[in-house]
Design a protein around this motif. Structure first.
Motif, PDB file in Angstrom:
ATOM      1  N   ALA A 395       0.836  -1.196   0.000  1.00  0.00           N
ATOM      2  CA  ALA A 395       0.000   0.000   0.000  1.00  0.00           C
ATOM      3  C   ALA A 395       0.869   1.244   0.000  1.00  0.00           C
ATOM      4  N   THR A 396       0.345   2.308  -0.590  1.00  0.00           N
ATOM      5  CA  THR A 396       1.041   3.587  -0.501  1.00  0.00           C
ATOM      6  C   THR A 396       0.869   4.132   0.909  1.00  0.00           C
ATOM      7  N   LEU A 397       1.642   5.156   1.235  1.00  0.00           N
ATOM      8  CA  LEU A 397       1.534   5.738   2.568  1.00  0.00           C
ATOM      9  C   LEU A 397       0.133   6.285   2.789  1.00  0.00           C
ATOM     10  N   GLU A 398      -0.397   6.951   1.780  1.00  0.00           N
ATOM     11  CA  GLU A 398      -1.740   7.523   1.923  1.00  0.00           C
ATOM     12  C   GLU A 398      -2.785   6.427   2.107  1.00  0.00           C
ATOM     13  N   GLU A 399      -2.654   5.326   1.361  1.00  0.00           N
ATOM     14  CA  GLU A 399      -3.602   4.215   1.505  1.00  0.00           C
ATOM     15  C   GLU A 399      -3.494   3.573   2.890  1.00  0.00           C
ATOM     16  N   ALA A 400      -2.277   3.422   3.384  1.00  0.00           N
ATOM     17  CA  ALA A 400      -2.079   2.788   4.690  1.00  0.00           C
ATOM     18  C   ALA A 400      -2.647   3.625   5.823  1.00  0.00           C
ATOM     19  N   LEU A 401      -2.697   4.928   5.616  1.00  0.00           N
ATOM     20  CA  LEU A 401      -3.173   5.833   6.671  1.00  0.00           C
ATOM     21  C   LEU A 401      -4.648   6.171   6.522  1.00  0.00           C
ATOM     22  N   ALA A 402      -5.289   5.696   5.443  1.00  0.00           N
ATOM     23  CA  ALA A 402      -6.640   6.147   5.122  1.00  0.00           C
ATOM     24  C   ALA A 402      -7.617   5.899   6.269  1.00  0.00           C
ATOM     25  N   ASP A 403      -7.559   4.736   6.897  1.00  0.00           N
ATOM     26  CA  ASP A 403      -8.523   4.405   7.943  1.00  0.00           C
ATOM     27  C   ASP A 403      -8.321   5.198   9.224  1.00  0.00           C
ATOM     28  N   LEU A 404      -7.164   5.815   9.365  1.00  0.00           N
ATOM     29  CA  LEU A 404      -6.858   6.530  10.608  1.00  0.00           C
ATOM     30  C   LEU A 404      -7.196   8.012  10.531  1.00  0.00           C
ATOM     31  N   ASP A 405      -7.583   8.467   9.341  1.00  0.00           N
ATOM     32  CA  ASP A 405      -7.971   9.867   9.187  1.00  0.00           C
ATOM     33  C   ASP A 405      -6.880  10.819   9.695  1.00  0.00           C
ATOM     34  N   LEU A 406      -5.614  10.467   9.390  1.00  0.00           N
ATOM     35  CA  LEU A 406      -4.498  11.313   9.800  1.00  0.00           C
ATOM     36  C   LEU A 406      -4.025  12.166   8.621  1.00  0.00           C
ATOM     37  N   GLU A 407      -3.705  13.384   8.902  1.00  0.00           N
ATOM     38  CA  GLU A 407      -3.254  14.298   7.863  1.00  0.00           C
ATOM     39  C   GLU A 407      -1.798  14.000   7.507  1.00  0.00           C
TER      40      GLU A 407
END
Length: 619
Positions: A395-407
């Motif tokens: 996964a890309t960094l953005e995809e990996a963080l998607a569920d955490l709603d982190l900027e």
């Protein structure tokens, strides 16, 4: 400060800071006594004693926290290890174990009364100057210690100290040494100082293009574009995750009841108290007070000590039995006799402040936020592992963080020191972001990086290697450096000329008056270690050292960073030796030397082995 600290890890300033923490064990010959490899399960073996990896980790963490407190938190774990803190912790534990072995071999015992007196004398366990059992128990609980383990540890510390004291007892500073040191320290020099300011010299003629290019080529190493990195990151910490945390119904109300003490301002009393050894004397004081005498007169009549005034004392500052007796008593009440570990109390309430409790609705928002942060702390490792697994799965960094709603945040072409390509600086960055980003290899995959307060999700987007600046890129800097170099060379030539004329008999005052770029001063006398300020910074050691070897009338010249100096030694001042203030310091140093030699001998006798492989894996 962290970046500065890292750049100057080898400097004397940082070494001095680390030395404040490890001074007592940093110079006792550990290089001679660490040899071999410890057993597979022990991080350190001292004689027959084994120190496990978790023990070493715990002590290293304690040492790191102390160092961070000294530095205002501006140092991370990896930097501390590079500075030698882990090695220092190993030395300290090995030394303590050696002393413990000697204590056991020599059958040194700390008696129960001695231990009790030691603990009672600790200010951390006292209330109003007296030992408080309640404060003792609360302090241990706050530090996650149980009483048995704490007392055993203190007994061991006391035994080691007794052994050390016996070793150091014979240290004494000889008078001849103290006198020599005092003379060296206090001896002074008085000078007349001529200062040349290169910036005040006439501007050099402008160089031609060929000369400037040659200057650039000769100093190419000084004209470099730093390595720059573009990166994307997100901060994974409890505060950022807290808004995601859901609280079950009634959680805030339950936490409020459990933590009611946090929202309670307890009652406090102003007391007049008499403390005596016997119940009989306390009863006599109480009887006399109830007959209408003042507490002071009642104490005098019973042969008891005068009462002591205690102001605004709360339940945690008084013995539990006395606190219990005071509860629900009105102002003016006389309490006693009450027994506690300290003796028998008679107390009069001369002032009373009722406690208050903040209502739930007043603290609901604050408590809710606190609970969510606590839940986030409990789950942060789970979330970090979730992101790490997603990254490992492609996964890309953005995809990996998607569920955490982190900027996510981006930095473009940032240097290790935070400088950006446009000349500005990156602001408000996570403390360890740049150091960790620049530690990664250029082809590193996106990853999670642990920090002091959580994790960083980090991706390198581009790496631009450091490179030499072309002449055109560096032209302004090269021209400024060339002008400065020319002025310094002119100042050197002027200094040589003035020194020659002064050596031939010319007066420094006359030379300064004739030279527009020169000034004359007569600084106050100074010692070898003093920093002399003459308006342009301290005198360079290259000037101070020769002045303390010269005879009166001698001329000494030297160079400062942006000035040139010519000094005439006018007077050597040798005040009477002052040894009283030196004696304790020198004696302490000699005692420390004795202890170092003793510890080194113990290390050679018992042997110390360090399992470096296990420690590296652990850290």
């Amino acid at each position: 400060m962290l970046n500065i600290l890292r750049r100057h890890t080898g400097s004397w300033i940082v070494k001095a800071l680390l030395g404040l923490l490890i001074l007592s064990f940093a110079a006792w010959g550990v290089g001679d006594m660490i040899r071999g490899a410890a057993g597979d399960r022990a991080a350190i073996v001292v004689g027959d004693e084994h120190i496990g990896p978790e023990t070493l980790r715990r002590h290293f963490t304690d040492d790191l926290e102390r160092l961070q407190a000294m530095l205002g938190g501006a140092i991370d774990r990896d930097t501390a290890i590079r500075m030698g803190l882990l090695d220092a912790t190993i030395r300290r534990l090995a030394r303590q174990t050696l002393l413990d072995i000697e204590v056991a071999d020599n059958r040194l015992v700390i008696s129960d009364p001695a231990l009790k007196a030691h603990v009672a004398g600790n200010p951390a366990f006292q209330a109003n100057g007296q030992f408080s059992r309640q404060v003792f128990e609360q302090t241990l609980a706050a530090n996650r210690l149980n009483e048995r383990a704490y007392l055993a540890g203190e007994r061991a510390v006391m035994a080691r100290q007794r052994l050390e004291q016996a070793v150091m007892a014979g240290a004494a500073a000889p008078e001849v040494l103290l006198t020599a040191l005092a003379d060296y320290r206090d001896e002074q020099r008085r000078i007349t100082l001529l200062t040349i300011d290169p910036a005040a010299l006439p501007a050099p003629p402008e160089p031609d293009e060929e000369a400037l290019r040659a200057f650039h080529a000769a100093g190419q190493d000084g004209y470099l574009a730093p390595e720059r990195r573009s990166l994307t990151y997100a901060v994974l910490n409890p505060e950022g995750l807290a808004p995601m945390m859901a609280l079950e119904e009634g959680a805030v109300e339950s936490a409020y009841e459990q933590r009611l003490e946090q929202f309670t301002s307890p009652s406090s009393w102003d007391l007049e108290q008499i403390l005596v050894d016997s119940e009989e004397t306390a009863a006599q004081v109480l009887a006399a007070r109830r007959e209408g005498r003042t507490l002071a007169a009642a104490a005098q009549a019973a042969g008891a000590p005068a009462p002591v005034r205690l102001e605004a004392v709360g339940a945690t500052e008084l013995p539990p039995t006395l606190t219990l007796a005071l509860r629900n008593q009105p102002e003016g009440a006389v309490i006693g006799p009450v027994e506690s570990p300290l003796g028998w109390h008679v107390a009069e309430i001369v002032g009373l402040t009722e406690g208050t409790v903040q209502p739930l609705e007043e603290v609901r928002e604050q408590l809710t936020e606190t609970l969510k942060v606590e839940r986030a702390i409990e789950r942060i490792y789970e979330y970090a592992a979730q992101v790490e697994d997603a990254l490992a799965g492609g996964a890309t960094l953005e995809e990996a963080l998607a569920d955490l709603d982190l900027e996510t945040h981006s930095l473009t072409q940032v240097a290790r020191d935070g400088g950006l390509a446009d000349g500005t600086r990156a602001e408000d960055l996570p403390p360890t972001l740049l150091s960790r980003a620049f530690e990664l290899p250029a082809d590193a995959e996106p990853r999670m990086v642990e920090t002091e307060t959580g994790y960083l999700a980090l991706r390198l987007d581009q790496v631009t290697e450091a490179r030499p600046l072309t002449f055109e890129e560096a032209r302004d800097r090269v021209l400024a450096d060339w002008r400065r170099e020319q002025r310094l060379e002119a100042a050197d030539a002027l200094l040589a000329e003035l020194e020659k004329r002064a050596g031939e008999g010319a007066d420094l005052a006359t030379l300064a008056a004739e030279t527009p770029a020169a000034s004359l001063s007569e600084p106050p006398p100074f010692t070898r270690g003093a920093t002399l300020r003459n308006g342009q910074g301290p005198l360079p050691q290259a000037l101070v050292g020769p002045l303390f070897k010269a005879e009166p009338g001698a001329l000494v010249s030297g160079a400062g960073p942006n000035r040139r100096l010519l000094a005439r030694l006018d007077e050597v001042i040798v005040p009477p030796a002052r040894v009283d203030d030196l004696a304790p310091t020198v004696t302490e140093a000699l005692a420390g030397d004795l202890l170092d030699q003793y510890a080194t001998a113990l290390a050679r006798r018992h042997g110390i082995q360090v399992n470096q492989r296990l420690i590296q894996e652990m850290m």
